[in-house]
Scaffold this active site. Structure first.
Site, mmCIF file in Angstrom:
data_model
loop_
_atom_site.group_PDB
_atom_site.id
_atom_site.type_symbol
_atom_site.label_atom_id
_atom_site.label_comp_id
_atom_site.label_asym_id
_atom_site.label_seq_id
_atom_site.Cartn_x
_atom_site.Cartn_y
_atom_site.Cartn_z
ATOM 1 N N SER A 5 0.850 -1.191 0.000
ATOM 2 C CA SER A 5 0.000 0.000 0.000
ATOM 3 C C SER A 5 0.880 1.232 0.000
ATOM 4 C CB SER A 5 -0.897 0.024 1.244
ATOM 5 O OG SER A 5 -1.530 1.287 1.404
ATOM 6 N N TYR A 44 -2.933 -1.183 10.222
ATOM 7 C CA TYR A 44 -2.908 -1.510 8.794
ATOM 8 C C TYR A 44 -1.630 -0.983 8.139
ATOM 9 C CZ TYR A 44 -4.296 -1.087 3.837
ATOM 10 O OH TYR A 44 -4.349 -1.134 2.458
#
Length: 285
Positions: A178, A191
């Site tokens: 990400s 996350y």
């Protein structure tokens, strides 16, 4: 050039893990647009989080490029069945593997099951992820922290370990990282931390298995319009999702699929240890 939706989006919320049919506007996974050219002919892929979002787009693209596909997902049976039907319409085999990849035992089970049903797996796409927003560190419970690591990074280790021993030379592992691995969003601390770990896991594993002829790479998406967004973010964040990126919008899942196909195809035989950023113009590393 596609004209994809831009924020503001309608206010919406879903229960996690979310369903594609409730997204407004609908997401484009390449159902009507992806045209295959045989780039993955004869490949057999296992994709986690394959029911919706990026995983669904990758499954559609892989199948239309000639690969058989096994789809791992939690409990989104309707979305998984829909994705499987698109794989089968492309003339390829599809195996559905529901269950929690946070369990090492389940990861070993799906690796064995996918191999038994399709034959030797030569493409592993570690894509499934869990995220949640937190206003402060005090709001993050020990269980929530552990659960995020179990799904986002531990499962990658379990599945890679289970499959690498039988993967032939020329096989590929692709991990979904990400933009948060480079620019962590503080409200997504667990996350974002796992996504940083994924980049390091990718780089280290690529070196560890290079002599086996196995390549390991990652894709680092920016904002992508998937059920994860309305099921894990506030209504206001959903409404403006992707607006602060140079293109002024989030990616549609189909816009990620080309990176995964490129990394999986044999022509990318010298690409390993790489992170492909798909960020709509935002700088990455």
């Amino acid at each position: 050039m596609h004209s994809y939706p831009k924020p503001p989006f309608p206010k919406q919320q879903q229960s996690a893990p979310g369903l594609i049919g409730k997204l407004n506007p609908p997401a484009d996974h390449g159902e009507k647009s992806w045209r295959g050219a045989g780039r993955l002919a004869g490949r057999r892929a296992l994709i986690t989080g394959g029911d919706s979002g990026i995983g669904r787009a990758v499954a559609i693209a892989f199948a239309r490029e000639g690969a058989d596909v096994a789809l791992s997902f939690l409990n989104e049976g309707e979305d998984a069945a829909s994705t499987a039907s698109l794989v089968q319409e492309a003339g390829r085999k599809c195996v559905l593997l529901p269950g929690d990849i946070g369990s090492a035992e389940h990861c070993r089970f799906i690796a064995t099951k996918a191999t038994a049903e399709l034959g030797t797996i030569d493409v592993l796409v570690n894509n499934a992820a869990h995220q949640a927003q937190y206003a402060s560190l005090d709001n993050i419970s020990d269980d929530a922290w552990r659960h995020t690591f179990d799904i986002n990074i531990h499962a990658m280790f379990y599945l890679s370990k289970a499959l690498i021993t039988q993967m032939p030379s020329g096989s590929v592992i692709i991990n979904t990282a990400s933009v948060n691995s480079d620019r962590p969003n503080p409200s997504l601390l667990p996350y974002a931390t796992t996504k940083g770990a994924i980049v390091n896991f990718t780089a280290g594993l690529a070196q560890l298995v290079a002599k086996k002829g196995i390549r390991v790479n990652a894709v680092a998406p920016g904002p992508v319009w998937t059920p994860l967004i309305p099921s894990t973010m506030s209504e206001e964040d959903v409404r403006e999702f992707g607006a602060n990126y140079p293109m002024g919008r989030p990616a549609q899942p189909v816009e990620l699929a080309s990176a995964y196909v490129m990394l999986a195809e044999p022509m990318s035989s010298y690409v390993s240890g790489a992170v492909i950023a798909v960020t709509g113009g935002a700088p990455y590393i």
